[in-house]
Design a protein around this motif. Structure first.
Motif, mmCIF file in Angstrom:
data_model
loop_
_atom_site.group_PDB
_atom_site.id
_atom_site.type_symbol
_atom_site.label_atom_id
_atom_site.label_comp_id
_atom_site.label_asym_id
_atom_site.label_seq_id
_atom_site.Cartn_x
_atom_site.Cartn_y
_atom_site.Cartn_z
ATOM 1 N N THR A 10 -4.006 -0.702 9.789
ATOM 2 C CA THR A 10 -4.515 -0.018 8.602
ATOM 3 C C THR A 10 -5.878 0.588 8.890
ATOM 4 O OG1 THR A 10 -3.344 -1.554 7.133
ATOM 5 C CG2 THR A 10 -5.149 -0.279 6.174
ATOM 6 N N PRO A 11 -6.038 1.903 8.704
ATOM 7 C CA PRO A 11 -7.334 2.549 8.974
ATOM 8 C C PRO A 11 -8.432 2.027 8.067
ATOM 9 C CG PRO A 11 -5.577 4.174 8.688
ATOM 10 C CD PRO A 11 -5.028 2.863 8.233
ATOM 11 N N ILE A 12 -9.672 2.200 8.512
ATOM 12 C CA ILE A 12 -10.843 1.765 7.750
ATOM 13 C C ILE A 12 -11.802 2.942 7.601
ATOM 14 C CG2 ILE A 12 -12.839 0.221 7.691
ATOM 15 C CD1 ILE A 12 -11.218 -1.716 9.466
ATOM 16 N N LEU A 13 -12.224 3.196 6.389
ATOM 17 C CA LEU A 13 -13.251 4.204 6.126
ATOM 18 C C LEU A 13 -14.460 3.472 5.552
ATOM 19 C CD1 LEU A 13 -14.175 7.162 5.957
ATOM 20 C CD2 LEU A 13 -13.128 7.287 3.690
ATOM 21 N N GLN A 64 -3.326 12.048 6.701
ATOM 22 C CA GLN A 64 -2.074 11.404 7.115
ATOM 23 C C GLN A 64 -1.993 9.952 6.638
ATOM 24 O OE1 GLN A 64 0.188 13.454 8.663
ATOM 25 N NE2 GLN A 64 -1.444 14.953 8.267
ATOM 26 N N TRP A 65 -3.071 9.451 6.061
ATOM 27 C CA TRP A 65 -3.087 8.050 5.645
ATOM 28 C C TRP A 65 -2.425 7.879 4.279
ATOM 29 C CZ3 TRP A 65 -9.036 6.826 6.399
ATOM 30 C CH2 TRP A 65 -9.358 6.943 7.763
ATOM 31 N N ASN A 66 -1.513 6.942 4.151
ATOM 32 C CA ASN A 66 -0.996 6.597 2.817
ATOM 33 C C ASN A 66 -1.625 5.313 2.289
ATOM 34 O OD1 ASN A 66 0.258 4.709 4.411
ATOM 35 N ND2 ASN A 66 2.358 5.318 3.897
ATOM 36 N N LYS A 67 -2.338 4.611 3.180
ATOM 37 C CA LYS A 67 -3.134 3.467 2.740
ATOM 38 C C LYS A 67 -4.275 3.270 3.729
ATOM 39 C CE LYS A 67 -0.546 -0.183 5.120
ATOM 40 N NZ LYS A 67 0.110 -1.512 4.982
ATOM 41 N N PHE A 68 -5.392 2.726 3.225
ATOM 42 C CA PHE A 68 -6.525 2.439 4.095
ATOM 43 C C PHE A 68 -7.507 1.529 3.368
ATOM 44 C CE2 PHE A 68 -7.791 6.143 1.661
ATOM 45 C CZ PHE A 68 -9.159 6.030 1.467
ATOM 46 N N TRP A 69 -8.380 0.899 4.151
ATOM 47 C CA TRP A 69 -9.484 0.120 3.608
ATOM 48 C C TRP A 69 -10.671 1.055 3.396
ATOM 49 C CZ3 TRP A 69 -8.370 -4.639 2.112
ATOM 50 C CH2 TRP A 69 -7.417 -5.393 2.799
ATOM 51 N N LEU A 70 -11.297 0.943 2.256
ATOM 52 C CA LEU A 70 -12.491 1.724 1.940
ATOM 53 C C LEU A 70 -13.617 0.730 1.674
ATOM 54 C CD1 LEU A 70 -13.830 4.473 1.176
ATOM 55 C CD2 LEU A 70 -13.040 4.072 -1.164
ATOM 56 N N THR A 114 -17.425 3.541 -5.378
ATOM 57 C CA THR A 114 -16.653 3.300 -6.600
ATOM 58 C C THR A 114 -15.275 2.690 -6.394
ATOM 59 O OG1 THR A 114 -15.775 5.568 -6.511
ATOM 60 C CG2 THR A 114 -17.803 5.212 -7.791
ATOM 61 N N GLY A 115 -14.719 2.763 -5.187
ATOM 62 C CA GLY A 115 -13.330 2.344 -4.978
ATOM 63 C C GLY A 115 -13.049 0.918 -5.425
ATOM 64 N N ALA A 116 -13.855 -0.036 -4.948
ATOM 65 C CA ALA A 116 -13.632 -1.438 -5.298
ATOM 66 C C ALA A 116 -13.846 -1.665 -6.793
ATOM 67 C CB ALA A 116 -14.554 -2.339 -4.476
ATOM 68 N N ASN A 147 -18.704 -4.237 -0.919
ATOM 69 C CA ASN A 147 -17.531 -3.652 -1.577
ATOM 70 C C ASN A 147 -16.383 -3.444 -0.594
ATOM 71 O OD1 ASN A 147 -19.366 -3.407 -3.648
ATOM 72 N ND2 ASN A 147 -19.360 -1.177 -3.700
ATOM 73 N N ILE A 148 -15.199 -3.923 -0.963
ATOM 74 C CA ILE A 148 -13.976 -3.675 -0.187
ATOM 75 C C ILE A 148 -12.903 -3.195 -1.150
ATOM 76 C CG2 ILE A 148 -12.187 -4.656 1.294
ATOM 77 C CD1 ILE A 148 -14.131 -6.868 2.068
ATOM 78 N N ALA A 149 -12.285 -2.073 -0.841
ATOM 79 C CA ALA A 149 -11.177 -1.572 -1.651
ATOM 80 C C ALA A 149 -9.983 -1.281 -0.747
ATOM 81 C CB ALA A 149 -11.573 -0.309 -2.398
ATOM 82 N N LYS A 150 -8.809 -1.510 -1.276
ATOM 83 C CA LYS A 150 -7.571 -1.100 -0.600
ATOM 84 C C LYS A 150 -7.037 0.108 -1.365
ATOM 85 C CE LYS A 150 -4.325 -1.976 2.523
ATOM 86 N NZ LYS A 150 -3.574 -3.251 2.426
ATOM 87 N N ILE A 151 -6.989 1.245 -0.674
ATOM 88 C CA ILE A 151 -6.526 2.491 -1.290
ATOM 89 C C ILE A 151 -5.089 2.754 -0.876
ATOM 90 C CG2 ILE A 151 -6.984 4.938 -1.611
ATOM 91 C CD1 ILE A 151 -9.275 3.136 -2.542
ATOM 92 N N LYS A 152 -4.233 3.023 -1.855
ATOM 93 C CA LYS A 152 -2.840 3.344 -1.570
ATOM 94 C C LYS A 152 -2.477 4.642 -2.288
ATOM 95 C CE LYS A 152 -1.278 -1.442 -0.915
ATOM 96 N NZ LYS A 152 -0.333 -2.488 -1.364
ATOM 97 N N ASP A 153 -2.007 5.616 -1.514
ATOM 98 C CA ASP A 153 -1.596 6.910 -2.074
ATOM 99 C C ASP A 153 -2.677 7.518 -2.962
ATOM 100 O OD1 ASP A 153 0.947 6.789 -0.818
ATOM 101 O OD2 ASP A 153 1.680 5.482 -2.405
ATOM 102 N N GLY A 154 -3.926 7.393 -2.524
ATOM 103 C CA GLY A 154 -5.033 8.040 -3.205
ATOM 104 C C GLY A 154 -5.612 7.281 -4.375
ATOM 105 N N HIS A 155 -5.108 6.077 -4.647
ATOM 106 C CA HIS A 155 -5.594 5.303 -5.787
ATOM 107 C C HIS A 155 -6.012 3.908 -5.340
ATOM 108 C CE1 HIS A 155 -4.294 8.327 -8.717
ATOM 109 N NE2 HIS A 155 -3.228 8.482 -7.957
ATOM 110 N N PRO A 156 -7.078 3.352 -5.927
ATOM 111 C CA PRO A 156 -7.517 2.011 -5.557
ATOM 112 C C PRO A 156 -6.588 0.944 -6.122
ATOM 113 C CG PRO A 156 -8.940 2.897 -7.281
ATOM 114 C CD PRO A 156 -7.979 3.990 -6.905
#
Length: 264
Positions: free
Chosen positions: A56-59, A73-79, A225-227, A99-108
């Motif tokens: 899983t990619p990390i931003l 190309q990411w459908n999920k990643f850690w933000l 803001t993601g988390a 702060n840690i967020a898991k983003i899936k398909d553009g939504h937290p």
């Protein structure tokens, strides 16, 4: 996800070691402050998340920001924001977070926020709900799973009765747009109390029910803001683009957020 919560707590511990010293402050190109605590937290989180989900990619705010061509190309990643509220950290007022967020398909989908000085852990997931645990350090060693954390934590929002409408806003640097927002509530016949907090704690105040609104009519980045958005939404609230009903979305070509309003 329990390992991610543990990582946030571990990062908070390293941040506190630096917080309690006479640390040096550098400045980025945009003149925002940077300390060794930002990088120390980044290293802990990245290592833990890569062990948890190697593919899983990390931003991260403090990492290399991948090109939009790659990110698209990411459908999920850690933000992650390893130290949200570096200005508060430098001022030593305690109002900063990990702060840690898991983003899936553009939504937290999932959010974790740990406030080291307050020793408070927030967790939110749309499927599981939102939770708050104070004095986390006293309980962390007794917990072995996310399920145990959820059983021991307090579910949020917490029901609170108040005749006042509570708005999270800066008392010292309130924008004209925020003043207008507050005045509109007053014009509807409500008494308004203004609350102030640093970093993503503003979103946490909304999620836990301590505030009704958080109007943000100033720049933020996705990692800010993601988390918090995940936790607010897991608590039943909304974080929407200002003057619309559209939620904030993530992994945009430009990682800067539009103005938004968070509310329960």
């Amino acid at each position: 996800m329990w390992k991610a919560i543990q990582a946030a707590y571990e990062a908070g511990g390293d941040i506190m070691k630096i917080y309690n010293t006479d640390f040096e402050v550098d400045y980025k190109a945009d003149e925002s402050p940077l300390t060794e605590a930002d990088q120390a937290s980044h290293n802990i989180l990245v290592r833990a998340l890569r062990e948890l989900e190697p593919d899983t990619p990390i931003l991260s705010e403090e990492g290399n920001h991948q090109s939009y061509e790659e990110r698209s190309q990411w459908n999920k990643f850690w933000l992650i924001d390893p130290l949200d509220g570096t200005k508060e950290f430098v001022k030593k007022n305690g109002e900063f977070t990990v702060n840690i967020a898991k983003i899936k398909d553009g939504h937290p989908a999932t959010g974790i926020i740990y406030a080291p000085v307050l020793d408070t852990m927030y967790y939110g997931d749309k499927k599981q709900g939102a939770f708050k645990m104070t004095q986390f350090s006293k309980k962390a060693g007794q917990l072995a799973s996310l399920e145990e954390f959820r059983r021991e934590a307090q579910a949020i929002p917490i029901s609170q009765s108040s005749a006042q409408v509570k708005v999270v806003a800066s008392r010292s640097h309130m924008s004209e747009e925020t003043k207008t927002f507050i005045q509109e509530i007053k014009d509807q016949g409500h008494d308004v109390e203004t609350l102030s907090a640093g970093s993503s704690l503003k979103l946490c105040l909304v999620a836990e029910g301590s505030a009704h609104y958080y109007p943000r009519y100033a720049p933020t980045m996705e990692w800010d803001t993601g988390a918090g958005q995940a936790i607010v939404e897991a608590a039943g609230g909304k974080v929407e683009v200002a003057d619309s009903s559209e939620p904030l979305v993530y992994n945009k070509e430009n990682l800067r957020n539009p103005w938004f309003l968070a509310r329960l």
